[in-house]
Structure formats: C-alpha cells, structure tokens
Design a protein around this motif. Structure first.
Motif, PDB file in Angstrom:
ATOM      1  N   UNK A  55    -102.389  92.167  10.487  1.00  0.00           N
ATOM      2  CA  UNK A  55    -103.810  92.068  10.155  1.00  0.00           C
ATOM      3  C   UNK A  55    -104.110  91.033   9.073  1.00  0.00           C
ATOM      4  N   UNK A  56    -103.112  90.324   8.588  1.00  0.00           N
ATOM      5  CA  UNK A  56    -103.279  89.522   7.372  1.00  0.00           C
ATOM      6  C   UNK A  56    -104.416  88.507   7.485  1.00  0.00           C
ATOM      7  N   UNK A  57    -104.562  87.873   8.635  1.00  0.00           N
ATOM      8  CA  UNK A  57    -105.540  86.782   8.737  1.00  0.00           C
ATOM      9  C   UNK A  57    -106.977  87.308   8.656  1.00  0.00           C
ATOM     10  N   UNK A  58    -107.249  88.445   9.255  1.00  0.00           N
ATOM     11  CA  UNK A  58    -108.609  88.984   9.287  1.00  0.00           C
ATOM     12  C   UNK A  58    -108.949  89.815   8.056  1.00  0.00           C
ATOM     13  N   UNK A  59    -107.954  90.209   7.290  1.00  0.00           N
ATOM     14  CA  UNK A  59    -108.213  91.056   6.130  1.00  0.00           C
ATOM     15  C   UNK A  59    -109.020  90.334   5.067  1.00  0.00           C
ATOM     16  N   UNK A  60    -109.946  91.073   4.444  1.00  0.00           N
ATOM     17  CA  UNK A  60    -110.690  90.555   3.314  1.00  0.00           C
ATOM     18  C   UNK A  60    -109.933  90.855   2.035  1.00  0.00           C
ATOM     19  N   UNK A  61    -110.247  90.110   0.997  1.00  0.00           N
ATOM     20  CA  UNK A  61    -109.584  90.303  -0.283  1.00  0.00           C
ATOM     21  C   UNK A  61    -109.721  91.759  -0.723  1.00  0.00           C
ATOM     22  N   UNK A  62    -108.643  92.361  -1.127  1.00  0.00           N
ATOM     23  CA  UNK A  62    -108.627  93.760  -1.523  1.00  0.00           C
ATOM     24  C   UNK A  62    -108.028  94.646  -0.460  1.00  0.00           C
ATOM     25  N   UNK A  63    -108.211  94.286   0.811  1.00  0.00           N
ATOM     26  CA  UNK A  63    -107.643  95.095   1.887  1.00  0.00           C
ATOM     27  C   UNK A  63    -106.124  94.986   1.923  1.00  0.00           C
ATOM     28  N   UNK A  64    -105.591  93.856   1.473  1.00  0.00           N
ATOM     29  CA  UNK A  64    -104.140  93.718   1.389  1.00  0.00           C
ATOM     30  C   UNK A  64    -103.575  94.670   0.337  1.00  0.00           C
ATOM     31  N   UNK A  65    -104.283  94.792  -0.798  1.00  0.00           N
ATOM     32  CA  UNK A  65    -103.839  95.712  -1.841  1.00  0.00           C
ATOM     33  C   UNK A  65    -103.955  97.152  -1.359  1.00  0.00           C
ATOM     34  N   UNK A  66    -104.985  97.444  -0.591  1.00  0.00           N
ATOM     35  CA  UNK A  66    -105.113  98.781  -0.017  1.00  0.00           C
ATOM     36  C   UNK A  66    -103.909  99.133   0.847  1.00  0.00           C
ATOM     37  N   UNK A  67    -103.441  98.154   1.643  1.00  0.00           N
ATOM     38  CA  UNK A  67    -102.266  98.401   2.481  1.00  0.00           C
ATOM     39  C   UNK A  67    -101.054  98.761   1.615  1.00  0.00           C
ATOM     40  N   UNK A  68    -100.908  98.066   0.488  1.00  0.00           N
ATOM     41  CA  UNK A  68     -99.790  98.350  -0.411  1.00  0.00           C
ATOM     42  C   UNK A  68     -99.916  99.752  -0.992  1.00  0.00           C
ATOM     43  N   UNK A  69    -101.115 100.095  -1.442  1.00  0.00           N
ATOM     44  CA  UNK A  69    -101.363 101.409  -2.041  1.00  0.00           C
ATOM     45  C   UNK A  69    -101.104 102.524  -1.035  1.00  0.00           C
ATOM     46  N   UNK A  70    -101.428 102.277   0.223  1.00  0.00           N
ATOM     47  CA  UNK A  70    -101.252 103.285   1.268  1.00  0.00           C
ATOM     48  C   UNK A  70     -99.823 103.384   1.783  1.00  0.00           C
ATOM     49  N   UNK A  71     -98.925 102.569   1.220  1.00  0.00           N
ATOM     50  CA  UNK A  71     -97.534 102.641   1.639  1.00  0.00           C
ATOM     51  C   UNK A  71     -97.249 101.981   2.963  1.00  0.00           C
ATOM     52  N   UNK A  72     -98.083 100.993   3.342  1.00  0.00           N
ATOM     53  CA  UNK A  72     -97.910 100.303   4.618  1.00  0.00           C
ATOM     54  C   UNK A  72     -97.157  98.990   4.488  1.00  0.00           C
ATOM     55  N   UNK A  73     -96.955  98.514   3.256  1.00  0.00           N
ATOM     56  CA  UNK A  73     -96.313  97.217   3.043  1.00  0.00           C
ATOM     57  C   UNK A  73     -95.558  97.254   1.727  1.00  0.00           C
ATOM     58  N   UNK A  74     -94.477  96.486   1.646  1.00  0.00           N
ATOM     59  CA  UNK A  74     -93.618  96.563   0.474  1.00  0.00           C
ATOM     60  C   UNK A  74     -93.682  95.400  -0.482  1.00  0.00           C
ATOM     61  N   UNK A  75     -94.370  94.293  -0.111  1.00  0.00           N
ATOM     62  CA  UNK A  75     -94.518  93.141  -0.998  1.00  0.00           C
ATOM     63  C   UNK A  75     -95.958  92.631  -0.902  1.00  0.00           C
ATOM     64  N   UNK A  76     -96.584  92.413  -2.059  1.00  0.00           N
ATOM     65  CA  UNK A  76     -97.904  91.778  -2.126  1.00  0.00           C
ATOM     66  C   UNK A  76     -97.884  90.811  -3.305  1.00  0.00           C
ATOM     67  N   UNK A  77     -98.957  90.050  -3.433  1.00  0.00           N
ATOM     68  CA  UNK A  77     -99.066  89.131  -4.563  1.00  0.00           C
ATOM     69  C   UNK A  77    -100.365  89.427  -5.302  1.00  0.00           C
ATOM     70  N   UNK A  78    -100.356  89.248  -6.622  1.00  0.00           N
ATOM     71  CA  UNK A  78    -101.549  89.489  -7.433  1.00  0.00           C
ATOM     72  C   UNK A  78    -101.589  88.514  -8.588  1.00  0.00           C
ATOM     73  N   UNK A  79    -102.785  88.279  -9.100  1.00  0.00           N
ATOM     74  CA  UNK A  79    -102.962  87.438 -10.272  1.00  0.00           C
ATOM     75  C   UNK A  79    -103.405  88.218 -11.488  1.00  0.00           C
TER      76      UNK A  79
END
Length: 544
Positions: free
Chosen positions: A283-307
């Motif tokens: 889903x990475x291409x269609x995701x809006x900013x913040x939805x990637x972090x939601x995936x991390x919080x929900x335990x769906x992904x193991x690596x993200x990037x943040x500033x």
C-alpha cells in the motif's frame, strides 16, 4: 538529568499524533486562566484596534484537532491580545491540501493567510494570487521574526520571480531523520540491528516471511512509507545506496537535482528488485502521510522512517513506541507490549542521512484580503515568533503545563496530557509558526519522565552526519513553474515502477524532463542563483 533537546518539527509532520478526545479530568474552566490574563497584558492592542475576523489555512497534522474555544487557550490569548475572531483551518501538506486551497482561492472563501509548499508558492506568485509583502514583512513590523528565526539574507534568497510575495515560517536548523526497527522482532528472530544496505534487505525479508509477531501468518512487511498516491519518497534505502540523499544537492560545485539525476536509473533498478522480493508494504504508494506510521503501530511492518526526535521515546504519547505498546495492551497482550522496542538505525549514519535544512514552507496572504487584515495577521505572527508566543504554542501555559527556572523549562506531563494531548494535541496546529528549535531562544527543555532509553536514542540520532545544503533557496526563472515540472517527474517515476516495471526508459524520460518540460532551464537558473550567492561558479550537467 541531561537536558532533552527536542526537534518538534518532525514530531508534528511525520510521527502520527494522538487522536483528540476530552479527558474526564479536564475542568470546564481553563487551568491557569490568570496566567493567560498576565500574558495578554502588555499587548493591549485590542482597545486601540477595530475587531477583525481572520481566516487562516495552515499546514498541520490531520491527526491533530482544534478543541472548542473554551479549551483553546492559544486562540483565546490571540483573540484577546489582538481584538480578532480567529478561524484556523488546517490540513497536512498534500495534494488534497493544495486542491482545497486552490478551490478556496478561486472562489469567494479565500483565506486571508495561508501556507503552501515552495513549488506551489511559485505558481501562486506567477498567477498574482498572493499579496506583495514589501511593506508587511520587515524588521520594523516583525522584530521577533528577524531577531530569532530568519535573517534578511535568508529572506532575500527566498524570493522568486523577482517579487516579494512569500516569506518562510521559522524552521528547525536540523532534523532527526532515522529509520526505526522493531528490535523485539529482531531478538525473536536472532538478528542484529542492520548496519548495511544488505543487512536492511535481509531484515526486511525476515520480517516478511519469518512470522516475527508469532501469529502463524505471513501478514507483516519489512518496510513501508507514504507516497500520497503520486510520489516516490526519498526514504527508500535504494536512494542512499546510489548516492541520492536529498532533493537538491551540491557536489563538487555542481548542482544536483536528486530525483531527476541520472543515478535514478539505478535507484529504480534496485527498488524494483526490492519490490519484487515482496518485502515492501503493497500500500506504500497510495498511503497518505501518517498511514505508514499507523501500520507500524498496528504491528504490520517492522521498519519505518521518521524525522521526529521523539519518534520512539518511551514517554511521548504520540511516539510509535508508546502507541505500539498501547495497541498490544488494549488487545490483552501485556507481555508482548512490555517487549516492544523500536530502535533507531541508519546504514548511512556516518556518511550522510540528509542535507542540512533551509527555509521551507512559506506563509502568504491572498491578494483578495484587505491590507488591514494582513497587517493584523503580521502582528500575530510576530507575537508567535516571540518567546512568549513560542512558549505558549509549544509548551502551553507557564505554571500549568511547565515551570520555569531561568532558561530551564520543565514540562508537567500530567497537565500536558490532560489539557493538550487529550484535546487533540492542538498545539501541533498553532505551532506551525513555532517550528524552530527551543535552543535558539536559549531554552533548555527538561522532560521529567524521560527515560535512559530516551536519552540514548537522542544521543544516537544526534550523531548522524548531515551533508551541507545547497546554501540558498532557489527559484525557477520567470515564467517557469517548478510544481508543474515535479508533477511530470512524478508521472514518469510512477510509470517506471508500475507500468514499465523497468528502469530502461529512465534516460529517455529524463531527457524529456530536461527539454520538453524545461528542467534544464530551471536547474541552470538554480545554478546561476547559487553562483551569485556564493561568489563562485556553480554548474549543472543536463546530460548524463
């Protein structure tokens, strides 16, 4: 206790904030209301000025929300000080934001003050949508803005189309960009924190195919990000692997536009291979900013990037660390929650994770607004740029949300959660003009509930190397629009990844970008502006 130096810009724009809800412990009256009265004195402009209705449209995290007026102590302070009725609309910077603003500016509901990104602001200036700022933004009208945040040289270099119709909001002088990995998943799989690109790919594979959460399903991914439906973010490790660490770069006195550089052919080749491995969230291409972090919080992904400096802190209620634990606790898994451990890493920490920051998003005034409304807004903005305004919009009310001993600011986490976090974290909206570093004002910020783990994280991400910036803001020559160019660039990039599924055509697409879409003219103009700013020749290679 060490002083915690906070980089809040990334917190508000990259790390998803807590959702808004009113605490049952929150009294109906505003705590510390007498403190607000004290802040209002000394600026008794209200009695001398006609009351105005001001409408602002600014960047702010979609997950933040403004509370009712009786709980919004910032709005109350502004309205009392400046005799205005202030209406603030906010959205996260995105295509949706720009589309909504375009509709507003074209109709009868144009905001008086608004923010945009740099490329869009250039188009607005070309189209004469924005008001001239020559008499509005000066050291005399905005003494705090110039004293603390923006130099006259920076402001001069920020202008485009030989007109003064935009000015930068205060900005942090550095970011805290880092990848974050679920170390508890690594421990379960017997893997170390990645140190190289190859390590990172192997970690992504393990997180995708080796059931790191132990639920017996292949329902996790190695990495995700947010493309917003139109862009390929410069956060994939394939960019770093091929020497692309920023959008605008300076290498050996040559200007480099990172995302159209010839090296992008290899970036796409490598990225396509990683996509084919199936380790990137689909889903990475269609995701809006913040939805990637939601995936991390929900335990769906193991690596993200943040500033955000506090992206994985124990005590920050909006951090991925805190929120991941909360999700597991609410799911009745306290033992798993106790083991959650998001840790920072970056394979290019010693060579360069990004460029140093330059002034970013501008504020502008609609050409449809009145000069009286623009001047009143300027008064408010300069107050927001003052220590008083900065403190209120970043930390809350003195004596309620923090205490002060000289220049040491000690946060009260209980009051902050009760009045700010549990009310939509609304300071994330008003701090659009308070994005600079507290250290600029000589302030030391202390979080009493910070942990040793938090301090170690800050020490690590503060050690990352940043490359020099291009040293000046740049603009296309008169008549050319960088936002239109970028739209074409993103269209070609999406074609490479999702239609061609091969990087073979990138050289041809790049040539079209440089010629048909005038990229060569734009970037040669950038190089000339850099040459003028530095007093030496800066070049640009249009050909590979």
């Amino acid at each position: 206790m060490k002083t915690l130096k906070i980089g809040l810009a990334g917190i508000y724009t990259i790390v998803l904030l807590v959702s808004g809800c009113t605490s049952s412990q929150r009294p109906d009256s505003i705590p510390g209301e007498s403190g607000l009265d004290a802040q209002a004195t000394g600026a008794e402009l209200a009695s001398a000025q006609e009351k105005l209705v001001l409408n602002w449209f600014v960047h702010g995290a979609n997950s933040a929300s403004l509370p009712s007026r009786d709980k919004d102590f910032v709005r109350q302070a502004i309205e009392r000080k400046f005799n205005v009725e202030l209406n603030v609309e906010h959205m996260q910077m995105s295509n949706d934001y720009t589309n909504r603003l375009n509709l507003r500016l074209a109709g009868s509901g144009a905001p008086d003050l608004f923010m945009v990104d740099g490329g869009v602001s250039n188009k607005y200036i070309m189209d004469r949508v924005a008001m001239d700022l020559t008499e509005l933004v000066t050291p005399q009208t905005m003494p705090n803005y110039f004293k603390y945040w923006i130099t006259e040289t920076e402001l001069k270099r920020y202008q485009v189309q030989d007109m003064f119709r935009r000015a930068p909001v205060p900005y942090p002088k550095r970011a805290y960009i880092s990848y974050y990995v679920r170390k508890d998943w690594l421990d379960k799989l017997g893997l170390p924190i990645p140190k190289t690109y190859e390590d990172m790919i192997e970690t992504m594979k393990a997180f995708t195919f080796k059931d790191p959460d132990g639920n017996g399903k292949q329902d996790t991914y190695g990495f995700t990000t947010a493309g917003g439906g139109y862009t390929v973010p410069i956060v994939f490790p394939e960019f770093y692997k091929n020497g692309i660490y920023g959008g605008l770069m300076l290498e050996n006195d040559m200007f480099v536009d990172g995302t159209t550089d010839p090296r992008m052919e290899q970036v796409f080749t490598d990225l396509l291979e990683t996509i084919r491995l199936g380790v990137i969230d689909k889903d990475w291409f269609l995701q809006k900013s913040g939805e990637d972090i939601n995936k991390a919080v929900q335990g769906k992904v193991g690596i993200v990037i943040s500033g955000g400096a506090m992206a994985a802190y124990d005590h920050a209620t909006w951090s991925i660390q805190y929120r991941t634990k909360e999700v597991l606790r609410q799911a009745g898994k306290p033992e798993e929650a106790a083991k959650v451990d998001w840790q920072p890493f970056h394979p290019w920490a010693d060579t360069g994770v990004a460029t140093m920051t330059l002034p970013g998003a501008p504020f502008m005034f609609s050409s449809k607004t009145t000069i009286e409304k623009a001047k009143r807004s300027i008064q408010i903005l300069d107050w927001l740029a003052s220590e008083e305004g900065f403190m209120l919009t970043r930390f809350g009310i003195e004596g309620v949300h923090y205490t002060r001993d000289g220049n040491k600011i000690t946060i009260d986490p209980v009051a902050t959660k009760r009045d700010i976090a549990d009310n939509g974290y609304f300071l994330a909206v008003y701090s659009f003009f308070s994005q600079g570093d507290a250290q600029t004002l000589g302030l030391e910020v202390i979080q009493p509930d910070e942990t040793e783990r938090d301090r170690k994280i800050f020490e690590k991400i503060s050690s990352y190397v940043f490359k020099p910036s291009i040293g000046t803001n740049v603009a296309p020559p008169t008549g050319l629009d960088i936002s239109s160019f970028r739209k074409e660039m993103w269209r070609y990039q999406a074609r490479v990844l999702f239609e061609d599924k091969s990087a073979a055509n990138w050289p041809k697409y790049r040539q079209e970008l440089m010629t048909t879409h005038r990229g060569k003219d734009i970037f040669e103009a950038y190089a000339r502006q850099m040459s003028e700013a530095f007093g030496r020749t800066i070049g640009f290679r249009a050909e590979p």
